[in-house]
Write a protein that holds these residues in place. Structure first.
Motif, PDB file in Angstrom:
ATOM      1  N   GLN A 144       0.831  -1.205   0.000  1.00 23.85           N
ATOM      2  CA  GLN A 144       0.000   0.000   0.000  1.00 23.85           C
ATOM      3  C   GLN A 144       0.864   1.253   0.000  1.00 23.85           C
ATOM      4  O   GLN A 144       0.568   2.219  -0.698  1.00 23.85           O
ATOM      5  N   LEU A 145       1.929   1.231   0.789  1.00 25.22           N
ATOM      6  CA  LEU A 145       2.830   2.388   0.816  1.00 25.22           C
ATOM      7  C   LEU A 145       3.541   2.553  -0.527  1.00 25.22           C
ATOM      8  O   LEU A 145       3.678   3.656  -1.033  1.00 25.22           O
ATOM      9  N   LYS A 146       3.987   1.439  -1.110  1.00 21.07           N
ATOM     10  CA  LYS A 146       4.694   1.508  -2.382  1.00 21.07           C
ATOM     11  C   LYS A 146       3.795   1.991  -3.517  1.00 21.07           C
ATOM     12  O   LYS A 146       4.286   2.582  -4.476  1.00 21.07           O
ATOM     13  N   SER A 147       2.506   1.763  -3.381  1.00 20.78           N
ATOM     14  CA  SER A 147       1.597   2.223  -4.436  1.00 20.78           C
ATOM     15  C   SER A 147       1.549   3.749  -4.505  1.00 20.78           C
ATOM     16  O   SER A 147       1.156   4.320  -5.514  1.00 20.78           O
ATOM     17  N   HIS A 148       2.009   4.407  -3.459  1.00 23.38           N
ATOM     18  CA  HIS A 148       2.028   5.873  -3.431  1.00 23.38           C
ATOM     19  C   HIS A 148       3.409   6.442  -3.748  1.00 23.38           C
ATOM     20  O   HIS A 148       3.598   7.658  -3.736  1.00 23.38           O
ATOM     21  N   GLU A 149       4.359   5.574  -4.041  1.00 20.56           N
ATOM     22  CA  GLU A 149       5.738   6.011  -4.279  1.00 20.56           C
ATOM     23  C   GLU A 149       5.830   6.975  -5.460  1.00 20.56           C
ATOM     24  O   GLU A 149       6.536   7.984  -5.389  1.00 20.56           O
ATOM     25  N   ASP A 150       5.142   6.678  -6.558  1.00 22.26           N
ATOM     26  CA  ASP A 150       5.194   7.563  -7.730  1.00 22.26           C
ATOM     27  C   ASP A 150       4.723   8.966  -7.392  1.00 22.26           C
ATOM     28  O   ASP A 150       5.323   9.955  -7.810  1.00 22.26           O
ATOM     29  N   ILE A 151       3.653   9.038  -6.633  1.00 21.75           N
ATOM     30  CA  ILE A 151       3.117  10.348  -6.233  1.00 21.75           C
ATOM     31  C   ILE A 151       4.150  11.086  -5.385  1.00 21.75           C
ATOM     32  O   ILE A 151       4.396  12.279  -5.581  1.00 21.75           O
ATOM     33  N   LEU A 152       4.765  10.356  -4.462  1.00 21.35           N
ATOM     34  CA  LEU A 152       5.771  10.970  -3.598  1.00 21.35           C
ATOM     35  C   LEU A 152       6.953  11.482  -4.411  1.00 21.35           C
ATOM     36  O   LEU A 152       7.446  12.586  -4.176  1.00 21.35           O
ATOM     37  N   LYS A 153       7.399  10.704  -5.394  1.00 27.95           N
ATOM     38  CA  LYS A 153       8.517  11.141  -6.241  1.00 27.95           C
ATOM     39  C   LYS A 153       8.141  12.400  -7.022  1.00 27.95           C
ATOM     40  O   LYS A 153       8.944  13.329  -7.139  1.00 27.95           O
ATOM     41  N   LYS A 154       6.937  12.441  -7.554  1.00 25.30           N
ATOM     42  CA  LYS A 154       6.492  13.625  -8.295  1.00 25.30           C
ATOM     43  C   LYS A 154       6.430  14.840  -7.382  1.00 25.30           C
ATOM     44  O   LYS A 154       6.858  15.942  -7.771  1.00 25.30           O
ATOM     45  N   LEU A 155       5.919  14.644  -6.173  1.00 25.54           N
ATOM     46  CA  LEU A 155       5.858  15.762  -5.224  1.00 25.54           C
ATOM     47  C   LEU A 155       7.259  16.258  -4.880  1.00 25.54           C
ATOM     48  O   LEU A 155       7.494  17.465  -4.803  1.00 25.54           O
ATOM     49  N   GLU A 156       8.176  15.336  -4.679  1.00 26.69           N
ATOM     50  CA  GLU A 156       9.545  15.738  -4.356  1.00 26.69           C
ATOM     51  C   GLU A 156      10.189  16.467  -5.532  1.00 26.69           C
ATOM     52  O   GLU A 156      10.884  17.470  -5.343  1.00 26.69           O
ATOM     53  N   ASN A 157       9.940  15.999  -6.760  1.00 27.31           N
ATOM     54  CA  ASN A 157      10.455  16.691  -7.953  1.00 27.31           C
ATOM     55  C   ASN A 157       9.877  18.099  -8.047  1.00 27.31           C
ATOM     56  O   ASN A 157      10.599  19.062  -8.344  1.00 27.31           O
ATOM     57  N   HIS A 158       8.586  18.224  -7.790  1.00 30.92           N
ATOM     58  CA  HIS A 158       7.950  19.549  -7.814  1.00 30.92           C
ATOM     59  C   HIS A 158       8.523  20.456  -6.727  1.00 30.92           C
ATOM     60  O   HIS A 158       8.726  21.655  -6.962  1.00 30.92           O
ATOM     61  N   ASP A 159       8.776  19.888  -5.565  1.00 32.25           N
ATOM     62  CA  ASP A 159       9.388  20.666  -4.481  1.00 32.25           C
ATOM     63  C   ASP A 159      10.759  21.181  -4.903  1.00 32.25           C
ATOM     64  O   ASP A 159      11.079  22.356  -4.672  1.00 32.25           O
ATOM     65  N   ASN A 160      11.547  20.305  -5.507  1.00 34.54           N
ATOM     66  CA  ASN A 160      12.884  20.708  -5.947  1.00 34.54           C
ATOM     67  C   ASN A 160      12.814  21.798  -7.014  1.00 34.54           C
ATOM     68  O   ASN A 160      13.575  22.772  -6.973  1.00 34.54           O
ATOM     69  N   LYS A 161      11.910  21.646  -7.959  1.00 34.08           N
ATOM     70  CA  LYS A 161      11.743  22.662  -9.007  1.00 34.08           C
ATOM     71  C   LYS A 161      11.281  23.986  -8.410  1.00 34.08           C
ATOM     72  O   LYS A 161      11.751  25.058  -8.820  1.00 34.08           O
ATOM     73  N   LEU A 162      10.391  23.903  -7.452  1.00 34.26           N
ATOM     74  CA  LEU A 162       9.905  25.108  -6.793  1.00 34.26           C
ATOM     75  C   LEU A 162      11.049  25.817  -6.065  1.00 34.26           C
ATOM     76  O   LEU A 162      11.173  27.053  -6.144  1.00 34.26           O
ATOM     77  N   LYS A 163      11.879  25.077  -5.388  1.00 36.80           N
ATOM     78  CA  LYS A 163      13.027  25.667  -4.692  1.00 36.80           C
ATOM     79  C   LYS A 163      13.989  26.312  -5.679  1.00 36.80           C
ATOM     80  O   LYS A 163      14.518  27.400  -5.424  1.00 36.80           O
ATOM     81  N   GLU A 164      14.221  25.638  -6.804  1.00 38.20           N
ATOM     82  CA  GLU A 164      15.081  26.203  -7.843  1.00 38.20           C
ATOM     83  C   GLU A 164      14.502  27.521  -8.362  1.00 38.20           C
ATOM     84  O   GLU A 164      15.233  28.512  -8.526  1.00 38.20           O
ATOM     85  N   LEU A 165      13.212  27.533  -8.615  1.00 37.22           N
ATOM     86  CA  LEU A 165      12.566  28.751  -9.107  1.00 37.22           C
ATOM     87  C   LEU A 165      12.640  29.876  -8.079  1.00 37.22           C
ATOM     88  O   LEU A 165      12.874  31.039  -8.433  1.00 37.22           O
ATOM     89  N   GLU A 166      12.453  29.534  -6.821  1.00 41.51           N
ATOM     90  CA  GLU A 166      12.546  30.543  -5.772  1.00 41.51           C
ATOM     91  C   GLU A 166      13.962  31.117  -5.714  1.00 41.51           C
ATOM     92  O   GLU A 166      14.142  32.332  -5.538  1.00 41.51           O
TER      93      GLU A 166
END
Length: 175
Positions: A144-166
């Motif tokens: 069940q936790l692994k089924s959410h891994e893709d979402i977590l990776k996308k969120l982390e990528n978005h966080d990193n991009k947001l930090k870069e933009l900031e």
């Protein structure tokens, strides 16, 4: 404690708590079996009472019916107690899984820590039938936790991009 304030020890203790909660499930399963035995006894007693001849001076049928009522009451009490234990256990199970899920979606490091600790807990269990059942339940939780891994990776990528933009915005405004 918020998910921002967790420590690796918190995750380990919650994983151990989860395993213990799963182990306790046998208690209320045994209570259900006990209640079933009592209900069968009550049925047997009431069937015996049904076979008794009734009459003005025959109190045996009444005695059997009274005993059947007592047996049925005991069965009902046992069933109620087992359901109460099951409900309490399920509440604890949900709370721990919710906590672990909340921690695991916080970031990839905590996600990996939760998965690794659950996997480590599985590795520590023996091959006994009880431990096999616990292993299977822990594996389901990991899935069940692994089924959410893709979402977590996308969120982390978005966080990193947001930090870069900031950072880029700060640099542009400082010029």
């Amino acid at each position: 404690m918020t998910t921002n304030e967790y420590t690796p020890d918190d995750i380990e203790s919650k994983v151990h708590e989860l395993t213990n909660i799963i182990k306790v499930k046998d208690e209320y399963a045994e209570a259900i079996v006990k209640a079933e035995r009592k209900a069968k006894l009550a049925l047997k007693t009431s069937c015996g009472a049904a076979q008794e001849k009734t009459g003005l001076f025959n109190t045996e049928a009444v005695n059997h019916l009274q005993q059947a009522c007592i047996d049925m009451s005991n069965a009902l009490i046992s069933l109620t107690e087992s359901q109460k234990k099951a409900f309490e256990n399920q509440k604890k199970l949900v709370a721990v899984i919710n906590y672990l899920f909340s921690i695991s979606i916080h970031n990839m490091a905590s996600y990996r820590k939760v998965i690794n600790d659950l996997s480590g807990q599985i590795a520590m269990l023996s091959d006994s039938p009880e431990d096999e059942r616990i292993k299977n339940e822990l594996k389901e939780i990991i899935q069940q936790l692994k089924s959410h891994e893709d979402i977590l990776k996308k969120l982390e990528n978005h966080d990193n991009k947001l930090k870069e933009l900031e950072e880029r915005m700060k640099q542009l405004f400082n010029l």
